[in-house]
Every structure is written in C-alpha cells, then in structure tokens.
Design an enzyme around this catalytic site. Structure first.
Site, PDB file in Angstrom:
ATOM      1  N   ASP A 312       0.849  -1.204   0.000  1.00  0.00           N
ATOM      2  CA  ASP A 312       0.000   0.000   0.000  1.00  0.00           C
ATOM      3  C   ASP A 312       0.881   1.249   0.000  1.00  0.00           C
ATOM      4  OD1 ASP A 312      -1.991  -1.893   0.390  1.00  0.00           O
ATOM      5  OD2 ASP A 312      -2.026  -1.579   2.559  1.00  0.00           O
TER       6      ASP A 312
HETATM    7  C1  26A Z   1     -12.019  -7.229   1.188  1.00  0.00           C
HETATM    8  N1  26A Z   1     -10.742  -7.390   1.876  1.00  0.00           N
HETATM    9  C2  26A Z   1     -10.319  -8.743   2.116  1.00  0.00           C
HETATM   10  C3  26A Z   1      -9.997  -6.287   2.248  1.00  0.00           C
HETATM   11  C4  26A Z   1      -8.783  -6.381   2.977  1.00  0.00           C
HETATM   12  C5  26A Z   1      -8.076  -5.190   3.228  1.00  0.00           C
HETATM   13  N2  26A Z   1      -8.497  -3.985   2.819  1.00  0.00           N
HETATM   14  C6  26A Z   1      -9.651  -3.951   2.154  1.00  0.00           C
HETATM   15  N3  26A Z   1     -10.403  -5.055   1.871  1.00  0.00           N
HETATM   16  N4  26A Z   1      -8.079  -7.394   3.538  1.00  0.00           N
HETATM   17  C7  26A Z   1      -6.986  -6.861   4.102  1.00  0.00           C
HETATM   18  N5  26A Z   1      -6.982  -5.524   3.924  1.00  0.00           N
HETATM   19  C8  26A Z   1      -6.005  -4.541   4.380  1.00  0.00           C
HETATM   20  O1  26A Z   1      -4.800  -4.722   3.730  1.00  0.00           O
HETATM   21  C9  26A Z   1      -3.870  -3.934   4.461  1.00  0.00           C
HETATM   22  C10 26A Z   1      -2.458  -4.345   4.154  1.00  0.00           C
HETATM   23  O2  26A Z   1      -2.200  -4.221   2.807  1.00  0.00           O
HETATM   24  C11 26A Z   1      -5.692  -4.602   5.848  1.00  0.00           C
HETATM   25  O3  26A Z   1      -6.608  -3.827   6.584  1.00  0.00           O
HETATM   26  C12 26A Z   1      -4.255  -4.056   5.914  1.00  0.00           C
HETATM   27  O4  26A Z   1      -4.172  -2.796   6.542  1.00  0.00           O
END
Ligand code: 26A
Length: 357
Positions: A312
């Site tokens: 990110d």
């Molecule tokens: C729909 N899903 C599975 C998700 C996520 C996500 N953010 C949005 N939608 N699953 C994990 N994360 C985020 O990825 C970040 C690390 O790249 C987590 O909240 C974490 O901060």
C-alpha cells in the site's frame, strides 16, 4: 498536474480496523490460513478477532489497503490533497479510523451505516509474512448512492487521479465503474491495485470489466501470477510462486500482457507494475517490447517490523509522484522509498516525525 490543487487524489475502498498479533504455525493451523494471504472471513474464522484481542496482546491499527495508500500519499503531498471514500459503522472502531485519518491530514468521507459494525481485519504476523482475515461489516455496504450524492460527486469531479483498491471489487463494482468511466471521459488518471490473489481468482468478471479503463495497474508477484493463470497466459503454482524456475520471466510476460490489453482512453499508455518483495519491481508500458526493472530500496532485515502495508505504501509513493508530475522512474522510486519506511513501522503506518523523499 498541479500538486497544490485541493483533493487532487480520490481513493475508494474498504476502511478496516486491523487487529494485529504475532503468530506461528499453530495459529495458522487453527484457522486454516496460509502464512501470506488475504481472505474474506468465513464462519470458521470469526473467533479470530476476540482470540487475538483477549489472548494474544493484539494491537489495533487503522487499515484497509487503499486507506493506507491514501494516508501514505497525504504523507508526501501538500495539505488537503487526498480524500478517501468507504463505509464504516457507528462505533468505537469507526471513531478510531476517523481519528487516525484526521491526524494524518486525510479527508475521509465515510458512508456511515447505522446497523453494521465497522469492518475488521485480523493480521497474523510471522517472520517475513502476514496473513489477513477480513470481516467487512459496514464496508460491505458502500454504495453508488453515496458516491453519486452531490457533495461526494463534486469531489470526484475536482480530483485528477482516482485510486481504487481492488478489494473493493468484492463490495461495489458499480461505484468502481462509475469512476472508471468518469476518468476515461475526462482524461483523468485511473489506478487500480489488484490487492490479493483471490480478486482475479474469484472476482474475475468484475476485475476484467475495469481493465480497459486502467492507466496504471499495480500488483505483487502473487496477484500477478493469479491474474496470469486465470487469463490463461501462465500456469504458476500459486501456493509457491517463487518456486517457479523462471518466475521473473513469467512475471514480465504477465506485466506485458496487462499493459497491452485494449484501452478505452488512448491518450495515455497503460503502465503495469509488478512488485516482487525485495526482488526488482517490473514495469511494462503499453506498446513497449522491453519490461523495465527497478531495484527496491533494501533495508536491513533487523529493521523490518512487519511487512503489513508495504504494498500500500509503494502505491502511495507512486500515485503521489504521478500527482506531483514526477517522471515514471521518480514515482516508482518514491514508491520504493515509502515502502521501505513502512517496513520499519508497526502496522500499515509511516514514521513520525515526517521524513522527506
Ligand atoms: C475485502 N478485503 C479482504 C480487504 C482487505 C483489506 N483492505 C480492504 N479489503 N483485507 C486486508 N486488507 C487490508 O490490507 C492492508 C495491508 O495491505 C488490511 O486492513 C491491511 O491494513
């Protein structure tokens, strides 16, 4: 693009509160999850949140992949440059997210759901890996109505670049497509991160619908491999991507394929970017034969706190560079730089006092 313009960057995805705990094989086994993955919680996973909070000294930290990117871009850009959209609940976790955004100078325009709780993401940290289990809650209720409400749509019209976390393809493809079409019609920049292997695997049609609109597509090696496999151009073992004897050549082929797919707005050449951990980042540009390689900014292993949010942060440095009008090389390097800073922080966050590129 003028970096001084207000809210030039608009991001959309799923705001989540991360519940982060150190883990081991036993935790991975208990919940039947892989060491390095991101999944949507199924009923058998739902105990993980309280387990982490009650038994494992879990730390709470603002998350949601694109929200991390939005905070990261605002870390670099002048005040009032970034706005972020997504859905939260009316609760303590939602308040934590609002406070974190406000401290980072990020403007958030949340759709607040009266009934559903703020989404949570359990993060299991093991050396060099992180595994995430997400219960979307209110984030799953984001809708086109919110995006197209007059106050929000005027922010859309004012922005120059839209950044979509691919995870939002599980939530509201119509909102993503509305932004995609607006970007193409107004010759704005449209950027999407693939976010996780399960997005191309389980949400292929929704992802494919966005492809003609993408000016930049960003993914890591696992996401690119999943994309290549479902598009029939690779056959990589997704459980062991780096076990492939010629993985770099395969990833280059996939990057090139993504870059060269048909494009709606022909005024901009598509750029496909594949990150690969500490290996060089691969960059394919539409119509160019050679896939470029950019080394990462290596840091000592001992300085890595966790890898959560490194991707990110890379995307944040990249889009901030695009907004600033930096050339591609400089934008990629800024991404590598912010990723290296985020590795030194707990959770998906950036060091204070602020460092400058
Ligand atoms: C729909 N899903 C599975 C998700 C996520 C996500 N953010 C949005 N939608 N699953 C994990 N994360 C985020 O990825 C970040 C690390 O790249 C987590 O909240 C974490 O901060």
């Amino acid at each position: 693009m003028a970096a001084t313009k207000k809210y030039s960057l608009l991001c959309l995805e799923n705001p989540l509160l991360d519940i982060i705990a150190d883990g081991d094989e036993a935790v991975l086994d208990t919940y039947k999850i892989k060491a390095n993955d991101a999944i949507l919680a199924e009923p058998q996973h739902l105990g993980i949140y309280d387990d982490f909070l009650n038994n494992r000294n879990a730390v709470l930290s603002a998350g949601g992949a694109a929200q991390n990117t939005a905070r990261g871009a605002q870390y670099i850009l002048p005040a009032d440059s970034v706005v972020y959209l997504g859905g939260i609940g009316k609760d303590k976790y939602g308040e934590i997210l609002s406070e974190t955004a406000s401290k980072a100078g990020l403007r958030v325009e949340y759709r607040i759901d009266a009934k559903e709780p703020t989404g949570r993401c359990a993060v299991v940290v093991t050396p060099g890996n992180r595994s995430m289990v997400t219960d979307l809650g209110a984030a799953n209720h984001y809708d086109l109505e919110h995006l197209q409400s007059p106050a929000i749509w005027s922010l859309v019209q004012g922005a120059d670049l839209y950044y979509i976390g691919g995870y939002h393809l599980t939530v509201c493809p119509p909102a993503i497509m509305a932004l995609a079409k607006e970007a193409a019609a107004q010759d704005k920049t449209f950027v999407l991160s693939i976010s996780a292997p399960f997005i191309p695997l389980a949400f292929k049609d929704a992802l494919d619908a966005t492809l003609p609109y993408l000016d930049y597509v960003v993914g890591n090696e696992g996401e690119a491999a999943a994309f290549g496999n479902v598009h029939g151009i690779s056959n990589i073992d997704l459980a062991n991507v780096d076990g492939h004897p010629d993985i770099k050549a395969e990833l280059k082929k996939i990057a090139q394929y993504m870059a060269d797919l048909p494009k709606e707005n022909t005024k901009r050449k598509r750029v496909a970017i594949v990150t690969h951990g500490s290996e060089p980042t691969l960059v394919a540009i539409q119509g160019e034969a050679e896939v470029r390689e950019y080394p990462v900014r290596a840091i000592a292993k001992e300085s890595i706190v966790d890898t959560l949010g490194a991707g990110d942060a890379f995307a944040a440095g990249l889009v901030a560079g695009i907004i600033e009008g930096k050339p591609l090389d400089g934008s990629i390097d800024q991404g590598q730089w912010l990723a290296s800073l985020s590795l030194t922080q707990l959770g998906a966050s950036y060091p204070f006092p602020k460092q400058t590129f």
